[in-house]
Design an enzyme around this catalytic site. Structure first.
Site, PDB file in Angstrom:
ATOM      1  N   ARG A 522       0.858  -1.188   0.000  1.00 37.46           N
ATOM      2  CA  ARG A 522       0.000   0.000   0.000  1.00 37.46           C
ATOM      3  C   ARG A 522       0.890   1.232   0.000  1.00 37.46           C
ATOM      4  NH1 ARG A 522      -4.048   3.417  -1.116  1.00 37.46           N
ATOM      5  NH2 ARG A 522      -5.026   4.385   0.678  1.00 37.46           N
ATOM      6  N   GLU A 672     -10.664   1.642  14.449  1.00 41.53           N
ATOM      7  CA  GLU A 672     -10.150   0.282  14.293  1.00 41.53           C
ATOM      8  C   GLU A 672     -10.250  -0.414  15.633  1.00 41.53           C
ATOM      9  OE1 GLU A 672      -7.574  -2.868  15.120  1.00 41.53           O
ATOM     10  OE2 GLU A 672      -7.079  -0.871  15.823  1.00 41.53           O
ATOM     11  N   HIS A 701      -7.793  -4.982   6.245  1.00 42.57           N
ATOM     12  CA  HIS A 701      -6.459  -5.153   5.692  1.00 42.57           C
ATOM     13  C   HIS A 701      -6.092  -6.615   5.483  1.00 42.57           C
ATOM     14  CE1 HIS A 701      -6.315  -1.018   7.234  1.00 42.57           C
ATOM     15  NE2 HIS A 701      -5.496  -0.814   6.240  1.00 42.57           N
TER      16      HIS A 701
END
Length: 771
Positions: A522, A672, A701
């Site tokens: 990423r 998160e 993810h």
């Protein structure tokens, strides 16, 4: 002997993102492991050759990673949690990537991930167990040193220091202190150092950025024990103690007393530390002076740097001075020469990784041969600095005038949250445990291909708009079909959550190839914030309004907040950061007002970087949090009570700033929480969070699809800390990087988890219904 030039680390990703494509092809099964390994070797070879050609004497090795250098360290020392089934021996790539990304086929979760100090780089958090033992499980640092040596390059291997590694680690047993494992860890480090020394390594770089933090006595004692033991184990090897992202502060005397051959100073973040070091450093200690900014892209004022360096070299002697970047160049793009579309004037003010090493080379020649040897280069540097300072492109009097008119009332909502909540519920009519997503949906190959074709002029504006509308319509219809409560338009028109806005704001510029690693494969292209910021026209109104026209359910307007716009950009260094942030906040305030006027009653202003901006030293937190929270409220507070403001934060430990998070006064915050198994909610044991919160129950993810039961279990944990009517249900983060075949079943499970929680709540209120 002359002044040496060193480098602390070079970007891993390749000038044209070669590593990203190699990784993703390998993960998808398109290429073999041997192909991936060969790409890694080619990238390392090119990096070493480039640095050698630029005259770097201390070239780093082991700064390359297929995913993350902290994960590499965990593998090196055998800190592999039992869940991954490792029984010893060489750690296969499959297991390495399972720790990094999870494994759908084996049903394995990924390690927790969080931010690397105050950067936008993410590392995999080491997970240590009560019966943890360490052993040398990977010889990567030795292998890459020998690989470079075989190519003719003598390198300085880089290791993450043992104390920093343990300070970054976690244990599921909260009673255990990771530093308690130090004595067990040190023999593995000693073995690595012995092997490097036996193969001819003269220096090893030991990265201990925890030295920028306010350390307790236990941590300081751990550093003393660690480096005393390593010096005794490998007496002939020179260790360079490397600290960055700040100064040593009260740890300075400790650092200078350790039995190491050299100490690195970040003189960009802590320029005032040079003088006390010169007074206190032992004469035989080599000083590595980090004089070129490894975190930002501005060209250096080489003459000004020389004025500081020349007396140091004269006082200490050339043989005891190295010059270097302030930190690893991992955090800046690779090569400015690839940028062919940048404004030439702006380009002349910039330096990427290659150019920063060129600047070091110029400084080295000036120090070793005299300024006359590089007089043309120094003149060019001075001209660029002067041109930037006086450029009309930087200053906008209208922006400065508006900033001066900001009042405290502009940073406060009209009513307190309880009143706003009533108004919002009356307007939106949401159920208990409302469901939503964080904003983005998969950026498929089809979407990226259409965007690229439009950028190249191969697809007309009308055709591209029609394509995007078809994707928005599909996304809205599908969200309605599965039963989500608050919808999003999917952000198919956006490239990056910061760049998309930067391209539409004055004061920003953006690059073609300015990629920087965020984590794994990423990468992001941080915009360059070079001048005063303003909004010429609405940025998101068209797409939010179109999506809302397709449904009677509320659709969220999606914005990136001012602190994140600041943190995830390369920021101008001629104004205080808080002033720049207020400029961005005012531009976003205009966008929020336009969305509300168009009938968008749920507006999400993402601030994932709020905690990332915290100074490393707690004593400096209060000042930063005051202006950061003020900037969020400045952009969010100009709306009516009925308009619901959301914000989102991901992969940040913010339990210790929970009161400042509450001070932001967002109606709903999403965070998160899945990888940490709701650990982040422990802050609510002692602090009653006043507003609503969506603790993420789906780790985006990882490619694995979490089952409903797992989601329900996480939500039941959340209810130990939050009231049912406070809880929203959502993924951890945006879904841009995932595939639809992963996203669809995961969100269907998420909606079902919400339904089960609602049924449980109904039964708890009406227990006779269960009879």
């Amino acid at each position: 002997m002359s002044v040496l030039i060193g480098n602390l680390g070079f970007p891993r990703i390749g000038p044209k993102r070669e590593l990203k494509f190699a990784l993703e092809n390998f993960w998808s099964g398109k290429t073999s492991e041997s192909t991936l390994l060969e790409v890694g070797r080619a990238l390392r070879k090119a990096n070493w050759a480039r640095q050698h050609a630029l005259g770097i004497a201390h070239i780093p090795s082991n700064d390359f990673s297929f995913y993350d250098h902290v994960l590499d360290t965990s593998v090196m020392v055998g800190a592999i949690p039992a869940v991954y089934g490792w029984k010893g021996g060489e750690v296969p790539l499959e297991l390495y990537f399972a720790m990094a990304r999870g494994s759908e086929t084996r049903g394995l979760p990924a390690l927790e991930m969080t931010k690397w100090f105050d950067t936008n780089y993410h590392y995999m958090v080491p997970e240590l167990e009560a019966n943890q033992t360490f052993r040398l499980a990977s010889t990567k640092p030795i292998d890459e040193y020998l690989e470079a040596k075989a190519l003719g390059y003598e390198t300085r291997p880089v290791l993450l220091g043992p104390v920093t590694y343990l300070k970054l680690a976690k244990s599921k047993d909260k009673a255990l202190n990771p530093l308690d494992w130090l004595e067990g860890l040190l023999p593995v480090y000693a073995e690595v150092l012995r092997r490097l020394h036996s193969h001819g390594a003269q220096w090893v770089q030991m990265d201990e950025p925890v030295l920028s933090l306010e350390l307790d006595e236990a941590s300081q004692g751990a550093l003393r024990r660690a480096y005393t033991a390593l010096a005794e184990e490998v007496p002939g090897l020179k260790l360079l103690l490397t600290n960055y992202f700040g100064g040593y502060g009260e740890n300075l005397e400790l650092a200078l007393s350790l039995p190491v051959a050299g100490v690195h100073l970040d003189l960009v973040r802590a320029p005032g530390e040079l003088e006390p070091v010169l007074l206190k450093a032992p004469r035989e200690l080599t000083l590595s002076l980090g004089v070129i900014d490894g975190r930002n892209v501005w060209r250096a004022n080489l003459s000004a740097i020389l004025e500081r360096l020349e007396p140091v070299v004269e006082a200490r002697g050339e043989e005891r001075v190295m010059i270097a970047p302030s930190c690893s160049l991992l955090h800046v793009p690779i090569d400015l020469s690839l940028e062919t579309a940048l404004d030439p004037e702006l380009k002349s003010w910039l330096a990427f990784a290659v150019q920063k090493l060129e600047e070091l080379s110029i400084l080295g020649r000036a120090l070793n041969q005299g300024r006359a040897a590089v007089k043309d280069e120094l003149a060019a540097s001075a001209a660029a600095v002067a041109a930037r300072r006086s450029s009309a492109k930087i200053h906008d009097p209208k922006v400065q005038e508006r900033l001066a008119q900001v009042t405290p009332e502009m940073t406060r909502r009209k009513s307190p949250f309880p009143l706003r909540r009533e108004a919002q519920q009356a307007h939106l009519g949401l159920p208990l445990f409302p469901t939503t997503t964080i904003g983005s949906f998969p950026q498929t190959g089809e979407v990226r291909k259409a965007r690229a074709a439009f950028s190249r002029g191969e697809l007309s504006t009308a055709d591209y708009t029609d394509f995007l509308k078809s994707k928005v319509k599909e996304a809205v219809r599908w969200q309605e079909e599965i039963g989500l409560d608050v919808l999003v338009h999917g952000e198919f028109e956006r490239n990056d959550m910061v760049q998309y806005f930067a391209e539409q704001l004055r004061g920003y510029a953006f690059t073609q190839h300015g990629w920087v690693q965020s984590y794994g494969s990423r990468y992001v292209r941080p915009p360059i914030l070079f001048g005063d910021v303003s909004r010429p026209r609405p940025m998101t109104l068209e797409w939010a309004s179109y999506a809302q026209s397709l449904t009677s359910k509320p659709v969220k307007g999606m914005l990136t907040g001012p602190v994140t716009m600041l943190q995830w950009s390369f920021v101008r260094d001629d104004l205080p950061r808080e002033q720049v942030c207020r400029q961005i906040a005012l531009a976003l305030r205009d966008e929020v007002a336009d969305l509300e006027r168009a009938g968008i009653r749920v507006i999400q202003i993402d601030e994932p970087a709020l905690r990332e901006g915290l100074p490393l030293r707690r004593s400096e937190w209060e000042g930063y949090l005051a202006w950061a929270v003020e900037c969020f409220r400045l952009c969010a507070s100009g709306v009516a009570d009925e308009t619901q403001i959301h914000t989102h934060m991901c992969y940040s430990e913010f339990n210790d700033i929970i009161e400042s998070i509450a001070d932001m006064d967002a109606d709903v915050i999403s965070i998160e929480a899945s990888r940490s198994k709701m650990e982040l909610l422990e802050a609510f044991v002692s602090y009653r969070y006043p507003n609503q919160i969506g603790p993420g129950i789906y780790d985006i993810h990882s490619p694995r699809v979490p089952p409903v039961a797992e989601m329900v279990e996480l939500l039941e944990k959340a209810q130990k800390h939050l009231a049912p009517d406070q809880i929203w249900i959502n993924p951890d983060c945006g879904l841009k990087t995932r595939k639809w075949e992963e996203v669809k079943p995961a969100l269907i499970n998420l909606v079902e988890a919400a339904r089960q929680l609602r049924r449980q709540a109904e039964l708890s209120l009406n227990p006779q219904e269960s009879l």
